[in-house]
Design a protein around this motif. Sequence first.
Motif, mmCIF file in Angstrom:
data_model
loop_
_atom_site.group_PDB
_atom_site.id
_atom_site.type_symbol
_atom_site.label_atom_id
_atom_site.label_comp_id
_atom_site.label_asym_id
_atom_site.label_seq_id
_atom_site.Cartn_x
_atom_site.Cartn_y
_atom_site.Cartn_z
ATOM 1 N N ARG A 193 7.630 25.917 46.510
ATOM 2 C CA ARG A 193 8.088 27.266 46.153
ATOM 3 C C ARG A 193 9.589 27.452 46.363
ATOM 4 O O ARG A 193 10.217 28.213 45.626
ATOM 5 C CB ARG A 193 7.332 28.312 46.953
ATOM 6 C CG ARG A 193 5.900 28.453 46.542
ATOM 7 C CD ARG A 193 5.195 29.506 47.403
ATOM 8 N NE ARG A 193 3.778 29.506 47.165
ATOM 9 C CZ ARG A 193 3.196 30.213 46.205
ATOM 10 N NH1 ARG A 193 3.921 30.950 45.402
ATOM 11 N NH2 ARG A 193 1.890 30.169 46.046
ATOM 12 N N ILE A 194 10.179 26.782 47.341
ATOM 13 C CA ILE A 194 11.604 26.985 47.618
ATOM 14 C C ILE A 194 12.496 25.947 46.941
ATOM 15 O O ILE A 194 13.715 26.030 47.051
ATOM 16 C CB ILE A 194 11.892 27.022 49.135
ATOM 17 C CG1 ILE A 194 11.530 25.707 49.808
ATOM 18 C CG2 ILE A 194 11.172 28.181 49.781
ATOM 19 C CD1 ILE A 194 11.920 25.624 51.270
ATOM 20 N N THR A 195 11.897 24.976 46.240
ATOM 21 C CA THR A 195 12.685 23.964 45.530
ATOM 22 C C THR A 195 13.027 24.486 44.141
ATOM 23 O O THR A 195 12.142 24.816 43.353
ATOM 24 C CB THR A 195 11.896 22.643 45.427
ATOM 25 O OG1 THR A 195 11.542 22.221 46.749
ATOM 26 C CG2 THR A 195 12.736 21.569 44.764
ATOM 27 N N ARG A 238 6.654 24.542 37.876
ATOM 28 C CA ARG A 238 5.312 24.951 38.286
ATOM 29 C C ARG A 238 4.706 23.861 39.157
ATOM 30 O O ARG A 238 5.097 22.698 39.078
ATOM 31 C CB ARG A 238 4.390 25.146 37.077
ATOM 32 C CG ARG A 238 4.589 26.401 36.291
ATOM 33 C CD ARG A 238 4.001 27.606 37.027
ATOM 34 N NE ARG A 238 3.968 28.786 36.195
ATOM 35 C CZ ARG A 238 4.970 29.648 36.072
ATOM 36 N NH1 ARG A 238 6.098 29.446 36.686
ATOM 37 N NH2 ARG A 238 4.842 30.714 35.310
ATOM 38 N N HIS A 239 3.694 24.249 39.967
ATOM 39 C CA HIS A 239 2.982 23.262 40.771
ATOM 40 C C HIS A 239 1.552 23.737 41.008
ATOM 41 O O HIS A 239 1.261 24.927 40.896
ATOM 42 C CB HIS A 239 3.698 23.026 42.109
ATOM 43 C CG HIS A 239 3.598 24.185 43.044
ATOM 44 N ND1 HIS A 239 4.411 25.287 42.947
ATOM 45 C CD2 HIS A 239 2.755 24.437 44.078
ATOM 46 C CE1 HIS A 239 4.091 26.154 43.881
ATOM 47 N NE2 HIS A 239 3.082 25.659 44.586
ATOM 48 N N GLU A 258 -4.974 16.512 45.216
ATOM 49 C CA GLU A 258 -4.242 16.119 44.019
ATOM 50 C C GLU A 258 -3.242 17.225 43.740
ATOM 51 O O GLU A 258 -3.592 18.407 43.786
ATOM 52 C CB GLU A 258 -5.222 15.971 42.864
ATOM 53 C CG GLU A 258 -4.600 15.580 41.554
ATOM 54 C CD GLU A 258 -5.658 15.361 40.493
ATOM 55 O OE1 GLU A 258 -6.205 14.242 40.442
ATOM 56 O OE2 GLU A 258 -5.939 16.305 39.741
ATOM 57 N N THR A 259 -2.006 16.856 43.500
ATOM 58 C CA THR A 259 -1.004 17.845 43.141
ATOM 59 C C THR A 259 -0.322 17.429 41.842
ATOM 60 O O THR A 259 -0.050 16.252 41.626
ATOM 61 C CB THR A 259 0.035 18.057 44.264
ATOM 62 O OG1 THR A 259 0.951 19.066 43.858
ATOM 63 C CG2 THR A 259 0.803 16.798 44.585
ATOM 64 N N LEU A 260 -0.122 18.408 41.000
ATOM 65 C CA LEU A 260 0.612 18.206 39.757
ATOM 66 C C LEU A 260 1.795 19.155 39.817
ATOM 67 O O LEU A 260 1.615 20.350 40.029
ATOM 68 C CB LEU A 260 -0.261 18.520 38.547
ATOM 69 C CG LEU A 260 0.413 18.381 37.193
ATOM 70 C CD1 LEU A 260 0.679 16.912 36.879
ATOM 71 C CD2 LEU A 260 -0.428 18.987 36.101
ATOM 72 N N PHE A 261 2.989 18.609 39.686
ATOM 73 C CA PHE A 261 4.157 19.479 39.664
ATOM 74 C C PHE A 261 5.024 19.145 38.465
ATOM 75 O O PHE A 261 5.033 18.026 37.979
ATOM 76 C CB PHE A 261 4.941 19.443 40.978
ATOM 77 C CG PHE A 261 5.373 18.091 41.459
ATOM 78 C CD1 PHE A 261 6.639 17.609 41.181
ATOM 79 C CD2 PHE A 261 4.527 17.318 42.235
ATOM 80 C CE1 PHE A 261 7.054 16.373 41.647
ATOM 81 C CE2 PHE A 261 4.930 16.085 42.711
ATOM 82 C CZ PHE A 261 6.195 15.616 42.412
#
Length: 95
Positions: A80-82, A87-88, A5-8
Amino acid sequence: MNKYETLFILNPSLEEEAINANVEKFKGIVENGGGEVENVDLWGKRKLAYEINKLNEGFYVLMNFKSDAQLPKELDRVFRITDNIVRHLIINTEK
């Protein structure tokens, strides 16, 4: 295949087209990396708990996906590079 699961949080000043383009970009990274996107939930603009880079709001996106253990590392690198990512967080939901 593990479940993740990712939250950005995207910059709130982005227009709807740019937000959708970023979401599709990250979905593409998962799908092209051999993963499977299960769900993408756009939460919309919300107030941040604290100020980050002089921003008080962010556009939240929750994405659930299945993949091998290497794909989250690549996704983290791209987050990280976007520039538009405030935050993510990526977590393994099976543990």
